[in-house]
Design a protein around this motif. Structure first.
Motif, mmCIF file in Angstrom:
data_model
loop_
_atom_site.group_PDB
_atom_site.id
_atom_site.type_symbol
_atom_site.label_atom_id
_atom_site.label_comp_id
_atom_site.label_asym_id
_atom_site.label_seq_id
_atom_site.Cartn_x
_atom_site.Cartn_y
_atom_site.Cartn_z
ATOM 1 N N TYR A 78 0.260 11.012 0.200
ATOM 2 C CA TYR A 78 0.255 9.666 -0.187
ATOM 3 C C TYR A 78 -1.155 8.731 -0.057
ATOM 4 O O TYR A 78 -1.129 8.675 1.267
ATOM 5 C CB TYR A 78 1.401 8.234 -0.130
ATOM 6 C CG TYR A 78 1.247 6.886 -1.024
ATOM 7 C CD1 TYR A 78 1.028 7.590 -1.971
ATOM 8 C CD2 TYR A 78 1.042 5.959 0.103
ATOM 9 C CE1 TYR A 78 0.996 6.078 -2.796
ATOM 10 C CE2 TYR A 78 -0.078 4.564 -0.894
ATOM 11 C CZ TYR A 78 0.389 5.172 -2.629
ATOM 12 O OH TYR A 78 0.395 3.343 -3.354
ATOM 13 N N ALA A 79 -1.808 8.654 -0.124
ATOM 14 C CA ALA A 79 -3.080 8.042 -0.188
ATOM 15 C C ALA A 79 -3.303 6.084 0.132
ATOM 16 O O ALA A 79 -2.844 5.870 -1.032
ATOM 17 C CB ALA A 79 -4.524 8.101 -1.293
ATOM 18 N N LEU A 80 -3.125 5.798 1.113
ATOM 19 C CA LEU A 80 -2.749 3.819 0.284
ATOM 20 C C LEU A 80 -4.130 3.121 0.869
ATOM 21 O O LEU A 80 -4.796 3.940 0.836
ATOM 22 C CB LEU A 80 -2.153 4.014 2.571
ATOM 23 C CG LEU A 80 -2.102 2.491 2.142
ATOM 24 C CD1 LEU A 80 -0.920 1.883 1.760
ATOM 25 C CD2 LEU A 80 -1.981 2.177 3.466
ATOM 26 N N GLN A 81 -4.124 2.493 -0.798
ATOM 27 C CA GLN A 81 -5.168 1.890 -0.431
ATOM 28 C C GLN A 81 -4.640 0.397 -1.043
ATOM 29 O O GLN A 81 -3.781 0.392 -1.773
ATOM 30 C CB GLN A 81 -5.831 2.875 -1.884
ATOM 31 C CG GLN A 81 -7.163 1.791 -2.753
ATOM 32 C CD GLN A 81 -8.226 2.654 -3.132
ATOM 33 O OE1 GLN A 81 -8.217 3.807 -3.598
ATOM 34 N NE2 GLN A 81 -9.261 2.337 -4.333
ATOM 35 N N LEU A 82 -5.570 -0.522 -0.622
ATOM 36 C CA LEU A 82 -5.180 -2.094 -1.002
ATOM 37 C C LEU A 82 -6.894 -2.758 -2.122
ATOM 38 O O LEU A 82 -7.787 -2.482 -1.669
ATOM 39 C CB LEU A 82 -4.840 -2.865 0.223
ATOM 40 C CG LEU A 82 -3.433 -1.962 1.222
ATOM 41 C CD1 LEU A 82 -3.746 -3.268 2.275
ATOM 42 C CD2 LEU A 82 -2.594 -2.132 0.508
ATOM 43 N N SER A 83 -6.030 -3.496 -2.776
ATOM 44 C CA SER A 83 -8.064 -3.740 -3.315
ATOM 45 C C SER A 83 -6.514 -5.264 -3.469
ATOM 46 O O SER A 83 -5.743 -6.038 -3.881
ATOM 47 C CB SER A 83 -7.499 -3.251 -4.663
ATOM 48 O OG SER A 83 -6.759 -3.922 -4.928
ATOM 49 N N ASP A 84 -8.100 -6.405 -2.930
ATOM 50 C CA ASP A 84 -8.115 -7.935 -2.996
ATOM 51 C C ASP A 84 -9.199 -8.434 -3.520
ATOM 52 O O ASP A 84 -10.433 -8.138 -3.772
ATOM 53 C CB ASP A 84 -7.003 -8.733 -1.866
ATOM 54 C CG ASP A 84 -8.656 -8.663 -1.204
ATOM 55 O OD1 ASP A 84 -9.923 -8.316 -0.635
ATOM 56 O OD2 ASP A 84 -7.654 -9.050 0.966
ATOM 57 N N LYS A 85 -9.181 -10.023 -3.581
ATOM 58 C CA LYS A 85 -10.208 -10.656 -3.738
ATOM 59 C C LYS A 85 -11.619 -10.383 -2.401
ATOM 60 O O LYS A 85 -12.712 -10.324 -3.672
ATOM 61 C CB LYS A 85 -10.349 -12.714 -4.452
ATOM 62 C CG LYS A 85 -9.112 -12.487 -5.353
ATOM 63 C CD LYS A 85 -8.921 -14.019 -5.083
ATOM 64 C CE LYS A 85 -8.235 -14.428 -6.695
ATOM 65 N NZ LYS A 85 -8.656 -13.863 -7.852
#
Length: 207
Positions: A78-85
């Protein structure tokens, strides 16, 4: 003879008393350990994983208003990816499954702006996400913000090819109206009504 019986009786009574004290101490220790276990369970959490091919998320108590935490289990590959402002991070992948505690904290910097600290898989990053005007507007009013934290009331399962919002902070209606009159048009367009949102994963394109 009577003296011998009295000694035996005293020794028997003493043995009973000692046994009672040991049982009482043992019960007290078990109670202490049980309370400690329950406290640690609330802090660290426990994931009962039925399907290891899925992502599992459970929120943890922190007892701090600007500190959020989760226990997360990721499947293999699994490729952990995070995104926010502030942008996106990752992806970070591994051939094996992984389980870890993730944290997000908010704080003011020395210039009076707002920073967000994120720690996932033992890797941390801190970045600014709001100017001093928003920080001043929110100061002493964080308790009024509407908090949506994934896994706050139950264990959540997410398909590895789908995304989910880990954390969303939204201004209530009254504060939204006030913010639009105080903040600059640009800041209001970015931070009203949603002050902050952190997303885990990315939706795979539909065939």
């Amino acid at each position: 003879m009577r003296m011998k019986h009295k000694v035996v009786d005293w020794l028997l009574a003493l043995s009973i008393l000692l046994g009672f004290l040991m049982a009482w101490q043992s019960g007290r220790e078990r109670s202490r350990l049980r309370d400690k276990y329950q406290q640690l369970h609330r802090i660290v959490g426990e994931l009962l994983i039925a399907d290891p091919s899925q992502v599992h998320v459970r929120a943890l108590e922190t007892r701090e208003p600007l500190h959020f935490a989760w226990r997360i289990s990721l499947p293999a590959n699994y490729a952990l990816q995070l995104s926010d402002k502030g942008g996106s991070q990752g992806p970070s992948s591994s051939t094996g499954s992984r389980e870890f505690i993730a944290r997000v904290r908010f704080r003011e910097d020395e210039q009076g702006g707002l920073q967000v600290y994120q720690n996932f898989l033992g890797s941390s990053v801190t970045h600014s996400f709001a100017d001093p005007s928003l920080a001043a507007f929110l100061r002493d009013r964080w308790g009024k913000i509407i908090v949506e934290q994934l896994g706050a009331d139950r264990l959540v399962t997410i398909a590895p090819d789908r995304s989910a919002v880990l954390l969303r902070l939204t201004l209530p209606e009254g504060m939204q109206r006030e913010a639009r009159t105080i903040l600059s048009p640009h800041s209001a367009s970015v931070y009203v009504p949603v002050v902050y949102e952190l997303k885990l994963g990315t939706d795979a394109p539909k065939p």
